[in-house]
Scaffold this motif. Sequence first.
Motif, PDB file in Angstrom:
ATOM      1  N   SER A   1     -34.570  -0.557  24.103  1.00 37.43           N
ATOM      2  CA  SER A   1     -34.391  -0.563  22.649  1.00 37.43           C
ATOM      3  C   SER A   1     -34.184   0.851  22.125  1.00 37.43           C
ATOM      4  O   SER A   1     -34.755   1.805  22.644  1.00 37.43           O
ATOM      5  CB  SER A   1     -35.634  -1.179  22.006  1.00 37.43           C
TER       6      SER A   1
ATOM      7  N   THR B   1     -35.453   1.992  19.774  1.00 41.10           N
ATOM      8  CA  THR B   1     -36.727   2.452  19.223  1.00 41.10           C
ATOM      9  C   THR B   1     -37.324   3.577  20.062  1.00 41.10           C
ATOM     10  O   THR B   1     -38.153   4.358  19.598  1.00 41.10           O
ATOM     11  CB  THR B   1     -37.704   1.257  19.089  1.00 41.10           C
TER      12      THR B   1
ATOM     13  N   TYR C   1     -45.160  -1.523  20.919  1.00 41.04           N
ATOM     14  CA  TYR C   1     -44.009  -2.272  21.462  1.00 41.04           C
ATOM     15  C   TYR C   1     -42.954  -1.286  21.961  1.00 41.04           C
ATOM     16  O   TYR C   1     -42.524  -1.343  23.108  1.00 41.04           O
ATOM     17  CB  TYR C   1     -43.400  -3.194  20.394  1.00 41.04           C
TER      18      TYR C   1
ATOM     19  N   PHE D   1     -29.507  -1.479  19.669  1.00 46.60           N
ATOM     20  CA  PHE D   1     -29.813  -1.045  18.315  1.00 46.60           C
ATOM     21  C   PHE D   1     -30.330  -2.274  17.557  1.00 46.60           C
ATOM     22  O   PHE D   1     -31.421  -2.754  17.931  1.00 46.60           O
ATOM     23  CB  PHE D   1     -28.601  -0.298  17.731  1.00 46.60           C
TER      24      PHE D   1
ATOM     25  N   ASN E   1     -37.940  -9.282  11.350  1.00 43.79           N
ATOM     26  CA  ASN E   1     -36.635  -8.641  11.230  1.00 43.79           C
ATOM     27  C   ASN E   1     -35.871  -9.110   9.983  1.00 43.79           C
ATOM     28  O   ASN E   1     -36.070 -10.218   9.483  1.00 43.79           O
ATOM     29  CB  ASN E   1     -35.797  -8.915  12.491  1.00 43.79           C
ATOM     30  N   LEU E   2     -34.984  -8.235   9.547  1.00 43.43           N
ATOM     31  CA  LEU E   2     -34.269  -8.442   8.284  1.00 43.43           C
ATOM     32  C   LEU E   2     -33.422  -9.706   8.259  1.00 43.43           C
ATOM     33  O   LEU E   2     -33.565 -10.520   7.329  1.00 43.43           O
ATOM     34  CB  LEU E   2     -33.365  -7.228   8.003  1.00 43.43           C
TER      35      LEU E   2
ATOM     36  N   TYR F   1     -35.132 -13.073   8.077  1.00 44.67           N
ATOM     37  CA  TYR F   1     -35.856 -13.190   6.811  1.00 44.67           C
ATOM     38  C   TYR F   1     -34.886 -13.525   5.673  1.00 44.67           C
ATOM     39  O   TYR F   1     -35.169 -14.370   4.814  1.00 44.67           O
ATOM     40  CB  TYR F   1     -36.647 -11.913   6.475  1.00 44.67           C
TER      41      TYR F   1
ATOM     42  N   TYR G   1     -38.062  -3.234   1.853  1.00 43.72           N
ATOM     43  CA  TYR G   1     -39.120  -2.234   2.051  1.00 43.72           C
ATOM     44  C   TYR G   1     -38.638  -0.819   1.698  1.00 43.72           C
ATOM     45  O   TYR G   1     -38.373  -0.003   2.569  1.00 43.72           O
ATOM     46  CB  TYR G   1     -39.594  -2.254   3.503  1.00 43.72           C
TER      47      TYR G   1
ATOM     48  N   PRO H   1     -32.868   1.891   4.015  1.00 45.68           N
ATOM     49  CA  PRO H   1     -32.623   2.387   5.384  1.00 45.68           C
ATOM     50  C   PRO H   1     -31.343   1.825   5.999  1.00 45.68           C
ATOM     51  O   PRO H   1     -30.923   0.710   5.683  1.00 45.68           O
ATOM     52  CB  PRO H   1     -33.842   1.890   6.169  1.00 45.68           C
TER      53      PRO H   1
ATOM     54  N   TYR I   1     -26.269  -2.520  13.223  1.00 46.06           N
ATOM     55  CA  TYR I   1     -26.404  -3.941  13.571  1.00 46.06           C
ATOM     56  C   TYR I   1     -25.301  -4.331  14.543  1.00 46.06           C
ATOM     57  O   TYR I   1     -24.150  -3.967  14.348  1.00 46.06           O
ATOM     58  CB  TYR I   1     -26.335  -4.806  12.299  1.00 46.06           C
TER      59      TYR I   1
ATOM     60  N   ASP J   1     -40.841   2.686   9.609  1.00 47.75           N
ATOM     61  CA  ASP J   1     -39.384   2.618   9.408  1.00 47.75           C
ATOM     62  C   ASP J   1     -38.801   4.014   9.336  1.00 47.75           C
ATOM     63  O   ASP J   1     -39.383   4.906   8.731  1.00 47.75           O
ATOM     64  CB  ASP J   1     -39.067   1.872   8.105  1.00 47.75           C
TER      65      ASP J   1
HETATM   66  C1  WQD Z   1     -34.167  -3.481   9.584  1.00 45.30           C
HETATM   67  C2  WQD Z   1     -34.232  -2.892   8.180  1.00 45.30           C
HETATM   68  C3  WQD Z   1     -36.455  -2.644   7.305  1.00 45.30           C
HETATM   69  C4  WQD Z   1     -37.397  -6.896   7.075  1.00 45.30           C
HETATM   70  C5  WQD Z   1     -36.783  -3.514  14.949  1.00 45.30           C
HETATM   71  C6  WQD Z   1     -37.394  -2.950  16.210  1.00 45.30           C
HETATM   72  C7  WQD Z   1     -36.342  -2.810  17.269  1.00 45.30           C
HETATM   73  C8  WQD Z   1     -35.690  -4.141  17.481  1.00 45.30           C
HETATM   74  C9  WQD Z   1     -35.013  -4.546  16.164  1.00 45.30           C
HETATM   75  C10 WQD Z   1     -36.779  -5.600  19.028  1.00 45.30           C
HETATM   76  C11 WQD Z   1     -35.364  -1.887   8.036  1.00 45.30           C
HETATM   77  C12 WQD Z   1     -35.660  -3.656   6.487  1.00 45.30           C
HETATM   78  C13 WQD Z   1     -36.742  -5.706   7.300  1.00 45.30           C
HETATM   79  C14 WQD Z   1     -37.743  -7.265   5.743  1.00 45.30           C
HETATM   80  C15 WQD Z   1     -36.723  -5.240   4.960  1.00 45.30           C
HETATM   81  N1  WQD Z   1     -36.635  -5.118  17.822  1.00 45.30           N
HETATM   82  N2  WQD Z   1     -36.403  -4.910   6.255  1.00 45.30           N
HETATM   83  N3  WQD Z   1     -37.382  -6.418   4.726  1.00 45.30           N
HETATM   84  O1  WQD Z   1     -37.130  -2.211  12.213  1.00 45.30           O
HETATM   85  O2  WQD Z   1     -34.700  -1.492  12.512  1.00 45.30           O
HETATM   86  O3  WQD Z   1     -35.893  -2.585  14.415  1.00 45.30           O
HETATM   87  O4  WQD Z   1     -36.072  -4.701  15.202  1.00 45.30           O
HETATM   88  O5  WQD Z   1     -36.158  -5.398  20.016  1.00 45.30           O
HETATM   89  O6  WQD Z   1     -36.922  -2.383  18.466  1.00 45.30           O
HETATM   90  O7  WQD Z   1     -37.907  -1.657  15.945  1.00 45.30           O
HETATM   91  O8  WQD Z   1     -35.268  -3.928  12.429  1.00 45.30           O
HETATM   92  O9  WQD Z   1     -34.768  -5.978  11.154  1.00 45.30           O
HETATM   93  O10 WQD Z   1     -37.166  -5.164  11.241  1.00 45.30           O
HETATM   94  O11 WQD Z   1     -35.489  -3.925   9.897  1.00 45.30           O
HETATM   95  O12 WQD Z   1     -36.414  -4.490   4.011  1.00 45.30           O
HETATM   96  O13 WQD Z   1     -38.362  -8.327   5.473  1.00 45.30           O
HETATM   97  O14 WQD Z   1     -34.521  -3.954   7.268  1.00 45.30           O
HETATM   98  O15 WQD Z   1     -37.204  -1.794   6.435  1.00 45.30           O
HETATM   99  O16 WQD Z   1     -34.910  -0.847   7.201  1.00 45.30           O
HETATM  100  P1  WQD Z   1     -35.790  -2.455  12.806  1.00 45.30           P
HETATM  101  P2  WQD Z   1     -35.718  -4.839  11.192  1.00 45.30           P
END
Ligand code: WQD
Length: 347
Positions: free
Chosen positions: A132, A134, A157, A186, A207-208, A211, A226, A237, A241, A306
């Motif tokens: 990842s 991350t 994680y 990513f 994840n975004l 949701y 967020y 942020p 994708y 984040d």
């Molecule tokens: C994306 C953006 C949130 C949810 C994570 C892991 C990564 C991989 C992918 C596993 C951010 C914003 C999110 C919400 C929001 N996971 N958001 N409201 O954090 O970039 O990556 O998921 O393999 O390892 O770190 O992805 O989809 O959680 O968030 O505003 O209800 O959407 O702040 O900016 P992230 P994400």
Amino acid sequence: MIDKKTKQKIIVTGGCGYIGSHTVVALIENNFEVVILDDLSNSNITVLDRIEKITGIKPTFIEVDLKDISRVENIFRYNKDVAAVIHFAAYKAVSESVKEPLKYYQNNLYSLMNTLMSQQKHGINNFIFSSSATVYGNSKTLPITEENEVQRPFSPYGNTKKIAEEILDDLVKSDPNFSAISLRYFNPIGAHDSGLIGELPSGVPNNLMPYITQTAVGIRAKLMVYGNDYPTKDGTPIRDYIHVVDLAEAHVIAVKRLLNNKQEEQLETFNLGTGIGYSVLEIIKVFEKISGSKLNYEITGRRDGDVPLLFASTNLAKEKLGWQAKRKLEDMVLSSWKWEQNIRKVK
Ligand code: WQD
């Protein structure tokens, strides 16, 4: 019709999961025989029927907890003809890992080590690892290349991914016969265009994308955005994708690279992204255009961990793997939406 005995066999751990199931479909479509190992802790066995509906072939499935080394070793003993392993099996909820670090270290690292030890013992020396972006933490140099410094990821994680890559590095240094490719994803989103497989997070999605689609179908009241006070074009942020089917296709290319002995190092690492970043508000806007409905969301405070901006340099994967993402953001969002509508209808 190629008969079974000429097909190369691939073990896919976590193959009932989101990225795993899409990779299984791509492997079958590339004439591989697939054996899925999965404990079904974050996936559903019905995905096997859906893979069969898409490909016409139902992969072999073994329900197993990879933390049970005697069972894992047994499976490899009876599958010595396996050509490679693709390892997805891991817990992956960032916020849960912060609350329960030991559960994540135990599961993700024991599962990895048991798989590696068992396959090495039986002379299966090709391994593809689901890593990842991350591991780059809050990298200041963008776009992120594979040379960017790997930092202490914010979450346990993410740290299990970093430690896993270090384990692979030590392993290949100790065993000249062993080859591995680590693929650093990513932000995977989207679903197979059949609408039969996709992301199905258990409980409240972290994840975004899920949701957003669950809000649009009424399962969630509204999306919390967020934070909009980041140093980005609209304050929200930015992430890179990537369509899950593009990701799946990259795994097939990577496993063929190992099977054809084309790797240049025993351990190779590749970013899998599109090289294009989109903000949260941009994603929402594309979703509203595609779904034709306004999304109910509210700007709230920042989420711990984040980072403002994260997107990939895709040069290395393009140069060495001859791979680049093909699908556009609209494809990703539309396929996610189609999947969400399908499961709620069939539910
Ligand atoms: C994306 C953006 C949130 C949810 C994570 C892991 C990564 C991989 C992918 C596993 C951010 C914003 C999110 C919400 C929001 N996971 N958001 N409201 O954090 O970039 O990556 O998921 O393999 O390892 O770190 O992805 O989809 O959680 O968030 O505003 O209800 O959407 O702040 O900016 P992230 P994400």
